[in-house]
Enzyme design. Structure first.
Site, PDB file in Angstrom:
ATOM      1  N   ALA A  73       0.843  -1.194   0.000  1.00 12.70           N
ATOM      2  CA  ALA A  73       0.000   0.000   0.000  1.00 12.70           C
ATOM      3  C   ALA A  73       0.877   1.243   0.000  1.00 12.70           C
ATOM      4  O   ALA A  73       1.978   1.226   0.559  1.00 12.70           O
ATOM      5  CB  ALA A  73      -0.895  -0.002   1.232  1.00 12.70           C
ATOM      6  N   GLY A 118       0.557  -5.407   0.533  1.00 13.90           N
ATOM      7  CA  GLY A 118      -0.472  -5.558  -0.502  1.00 13.90           C
ATOM      8  C   GLY A 118       0.086  -6.147  -1.790  1.00 13.90           C
ATOM      9  O   GLY A 118      -0.644  -6.811  -2.540  1.00 13.90           O
ATOM     10  N   GLU A 121       0.055  -9.691  -1.328  1.00 14.28           N
ATOM     11  CA  GLU A 121      -1.346 -10.150  -1.357  1.00 14.28           C
ATOM     12  C   GLU A 121      -1.868 -10.258  -2.797  1.00 14.28           C
ATOM     13  O   GLU A 121      -2.668 -11.149  -3.099  1.00 14.28           O
ATOM     14  CB  GLU A 121      -2.212  -9.228  -0.495  1.00 14.28           C
ATOM     15  CG  GLU A 121      -1.884  -9.422   0.989  1.00 14.28           C
ATOM     16  CD  GLU A 121      -2.644  -8.494   1.902  1.00 14.28           C
ATOM     17  OE1 GLU A 121      -2.501  -7.262   1.730  1.00 14.28           O
ATOM     18  OE2 GLU A 121      -3.381  -8.976   2.772  1.00 14.28           O
ATOM     19  N   GLU A 141       2.805  -5.745   7.561  1.00 11.42           N
ATOM     20  CA  GLU A 141       1.800  -4.801   8.060  1.00 11.42           C
ATOM     21  C   GLU A 141       1.883  -4.605   9.566  1.00 11.42           C
ATOM     22  O   GLU A 141       1.620  -3.521  10.080  1.00 11.42           O
ATOM     23  CB  GLU A 141       0.389  -5.280   7.678  1.00 11.42           C
ATOM     24  CG  GLU A 141       0.043  -5.137   6.200  1.00 11.42           C
ATOM     25  CD  GLU A 141       0.503  -6.320   5.350  1.00 11.42           C
ATOM     26  OE1 GLU A 141       1.315  -7.134   5.820  1.00 11.42           O
ATOM     27  OE2 GLU A 141       0.031  -6.406   4.200  1.00 11.42           O
TER      28      GLU A 141
HETATM   29  N1  CO8 Z   1       4.433   3.439  -0.217  1.00  9.44           N
HETATM   30  C1  CO8 Z   1       4.844   4.591  -0.789  1.00  9.44           C
HETATM   31  N2  CO8 Z   1       6.073   4.790  -1.298  1.00  9.44           N
HETATM   32  C2  CO8 Z   1       6.922   3.767  -1.235  1.00  9.44           C
HETATM   33  C3  CO8 Z   1       6.583   2.533  -0.669  1.00  9.44           C
HETATM   34  C4  CO8 Z   1       5.267   2.383  -0.151  1.00  9.44           C
HETATM   35  N3  CO8 Z   1       4.824   1.229   0.346  1.00  9.44           N
HETATM   36  N4  CO8 Z   1       7.643   1.703  -0.733  1.00  9.44           N
HETATM   37  C5  CO8 Z   1       8.619   2.409  -1.330  1.00  9.44           C
HETATM   38  N5  CO8 Z   1       8.195   3.644  -1.636  1.00  9.44           N
HETATM   39  C6  CO8 Z   1       8.937   4.712  -2.288  1.00  9.44           C
HETATM   40  C7  CO8 Z   1       9.919   5.363  -1.335  1.00  9.44           C
HETATM   41  O1  CO8 Z   1       9.263   6.333  -0.558  1.00  9.44           O
HETATM   42  C8  CO8 Z   1      10.926   5.933  -2.291  1.00  9.44           C
HETATM   43  O2  CO8 Z   1      10.409   7.103  -2.871  1.00  9.44           O
HETATM   44  P1  CO8 Z   1      11.239   8.475  -2.792  1.00  9.44           P
HETATM   45  O3  CO8 Z   1      12.491   8.217  -3.602  1.00  9.44           O
HETATM   46  O4  CO8 Z   1      10.323   9.485  -3.418  1.00  9.44           O
HETATM   47  O5  CO8 Z   1      11.525   8.716  -1.363  1.00  9.44           O
HETATM   48  C9  CO8 Z   1      10.991   4.892  -3.397  1.00  9.44           C
HETATM   49  O6  CO8 Z   1       9.778   4.164  -3.303  1.00  9.44           O
HETATM   50  C10 CO8 Z   1      12.135   3.927  -3.236  1.00  9.44           C
HETATM   51  O7  CO8 Z   1      12.071   3.387  -1.927  1.00  9.44           O
HETATM   52  P2  CO8 Z   1      13.278   3.496  -0.872  1.00  9.44           P
HETATM   53  O8  CO8 Z   1      14.116   4.713  -1.136  1.00  9.44           O
HETATM   54  O9  CO8 Z   1      12.714   3.337   0.498  1.00  9.44           O
HETATM   55  O10 CO8 Z   1      14.118   2.209  -1.306  1.00  9.44           O
HETATM   56  P3  CO8 Z   1      14.941   1.234  -0.364  1.00  9.44           P
HETATM   57  O11 CO8 Z   1      15.644   0.299  -1.284  1.00  9.44           O
HETATM   58  O12 CO8 Z   1      15.783   2.003   0.623  1.00  9.44           O
HETATM   59  O13 CO8 Z   1      13.827   0.440   0.463  1.00  9.44           O
HETATM   60  C11 CO8 Z   1      11.813  -0.797   0.792  1.00  9.44           C
HETATM   61  C12 CO8 Z   1      12.873  -0.334  -0.216  1.00  9.44           C
HETATM   62  C13 CO8 Z   1      12.442  -1.768   1.784  1.00  9.44           C
HETATM   63  C14 CO8 Z   1      10.730  -1.509  -0.011  1.00  9.44           C
HETATM   64  C15 CO8 Z   1      11.244   0.397   1.572  1.00  9.44           C
HETATM   65  O14 CO8 Z   1      10.869   1.385   0.626  1.00  9.44           O
HETATM   66  C16 CO8 Z   1      10.058   0.047   2.400  1.00  9.44           C
HETATM   67  O15 CO8 Z   1      10.216  -0.470   3.501  1.00  9.44           O
HETATM   68  N6  CO8 Z   1       8.822   0.354   1.896  1.00  9.44           N
HETATM   69  C17 CO8 Z   1       7.606   0.087   2.622  1.00  9.44           C
HETATM   70  C18 CO8 Z   1       7.224  -1.373   2.517  1.00  9.44           C
HETATM   71  C19 CO8 Z   1       5.998  -1.706   3.337  1.00  9.44           C
HETATM   72  O16 CO8 Z   1       5.986  -1.602   4.553  1.00  9.44           O
HETATM   73  N7  CO8 Z   1       4.929  -2.160   2.642  1.00  9.44           N
HETATM   74  C20 CO8 Z   1       3.732  -2.579   3.298  1.00  9.44           C
HETATM   75  C21 CO8 Z   1       2.759  -1.466   3.292  1.00  9.44           C
HETATM   76  S1  CO8 Z   1       1.300  -1.896   4.223  1.00  9.44           S
HETATM   77  C22 CO8 Z   1       0.355  -2.762   3.143  1.00  9.44           C
HETATM   78  O17 CO8 Z   1       0.733  -3.039   2.036  1.00  9.44           O
HETATM   79  C23 CO8 Z   1      -0.994  -3.149   3.655  1.00  9.44           C
HETATM   80  C24 CO8 Z   1      -1.870  -3.605   2.507  1.00  9.44           C
HETATM   81  C25 CO8 Z   1      -3.225  -3.879   3.021  1.00  9.44           C
HETATM   82  C26 CO8 Z   1      -4.225  -3.816   1.894  1.00  9.44           C
HETATM   83  C27 CO8 Z   1      -4.769  -2.429   1.777  1.00  9.44           C
HETATM   84  C28 CO8 Z   1      -5.157  -2.033   0.389  1.00  9.44           C
HETATM   85  C29 CO8 Z   1      -4.162  -1.193  -0.327  1.00  9.44           C
END
Ligand code: CO8
Length: 268
Positions: A73, A118, A121, A141
């Site tokens: 998400a 997500g 999922e 999550e």
């Molecule tokens: N949301 C928004 N932006 C994101 C996300 C995300 N989930 N993941 C990465 N990005 C963006 C970063 O903000 C970054 O953008 P910017 O350069 O503008 O800052 C770009 O993508 C690259 O990411 P990173 O610089 O963070 O890259 P890294 O290699 O350092 O890290 C990771 C990659 C490990 C994937 C890290 O970005 C991360 O931890 N992301 C979040 C992952 C996460 O927790 N996902 C779960 C979210 S909760 C969920 O999915 C619940 C779903 C439930 C269903 C609901 C319906 C939608």
């Protein structure tokens, strides 16, 4: 491959066609294809159109860019708290992974890099999963004060059993492609992310050669049947089997066998 786009301002979902196979690409590579509001609207629309298109027999789901399939998400969209009742209604109505449940044709997820929340999922909602060696899968999550909300708590234990599923969801740990293969989350692993889409499309092309009604019936009997008791599931199987007996493709298969030639299936 022809490329079609969905009419939304950001084109968050792109469809590429390769014969009877459609590749649906999550297309926000700058955010590792994180699922924003536009993507949640576009994905069910795209899938509905592909389900209605008789030329499409199998769908591959993929993520654009080198960083991953989908990072879950869009966390940047988590700006305001919602009332519980409104959030529940929205989740029950939207359910972007429910669109994959409703989808009648076989689906294959082509995974690389991050496949989180997500994103995982979506992969779990597909019928088969092919992963590149660099794939990292997790349902993290819990680390955000949440829980899987797009089918993870229901689909993961059905694939790997309660104990493994609970461990993954309670810890939020990432696992690699080989571990995902070992415990049955993915069907195949390929060496590099450059190969994964081609491998998934090749698998899709093989399934696309099969009689489409039979493929859809196998999917329905197996997926719906897995939620039923044995007697009801057996009845569903018989009903679908009986429907296939009346298809032209069933006759074509028998005729081709007698004439010692390859069958030409039409989906009728
Ligand atoms: N949301 C928004 N932006 C994101 C996300 C995300 N989930 N993941 C990465 N990005 C963006 C970063 O903000 C970054 O953008 P910017 O350069 O503008 O800052 C770009 O993508 C690259 O990411 P990173 O610089 O963070 O890259 P890294 O290699 O350092 O890290 C990771 C990659 C490990 C994937 C890290 O970005 C991360 O931890 N992301 C979040 C992952 C996460 O927790 N996902 C779960 C979210 S909760 C969920 O999915 C619940 C779903 C439930 C269903 C609901 C319906 C939608």
């Amino acid at each position: 491959m022809n490329t079609e786009t969905v009419e939304t301002p950001e084109n968050p979902v792109v469809v590429e066609r390769d014969g009877h196979v459609a590749v649906v690409v999550l297309n926000r590579p700058e955010a590792i294809n994180a699922i924003n509001a536009a993507m949640k609207i576009a994905l069910p629309q795209v899938l509905q159109a592909l389900d209605d298109d008789p030329d499409v027999r199998v769908v591959v789901m993929a993520g654009a860019g080198p960083r991953g399939f989908c990072a879950g998400a869009d966390i940047k969209g988590f700006t305001e708290p919602e009332t519980s009742l409104r959030a529940r209604k929205r989740l029950l109505q939207a359910g972007f992974t429910s669109a994959l449940d409703r989808f009648s044709k076989p689906t294959i997820a082509a995974l690389h890099g991050h496949c989180l929340g997500g994103g995982m999922e979506i992969a779990l909602a597909c019928d088969l999963r092919v992963a590149a060696q660099d794939t990292l899968l997790a349902l993290p999550e819990i680390n955000l004060g949440l829980m899987p909300g797009a089918g993870g708590t229901q689909r993961l234990p059905r694939l790997v059993g309660l104990g493994r599923a609970l461990e993954l969801m309670l810890l939020g740990d990432r696992i690699g492609a080989e571990e995902a293969l070992r415990i049955g989350i993915v069907n195949r692993v390929v060496a590099t992310s450059a190969d994964v889409r081609a491998e998934a499309v090749a698998l899709a092309q093989r399934i696309a050669q099969k009689p489409p009604a039979a493929a859809a019936a196998v999917k329905e009997a197996t997926r719906v049947g897995s939620t039923l008791d044995l007697a009801t599931g057996m009845r569903l199987e018989k009903d679908l089997f009986a429907l296939l007996l009346a298809t032209e493709d069933k006759l074509e298969a028998a005729t081709a066998f007698k004439e010692k030639r390859a069958p030409r299936f039409t989906g009728r």
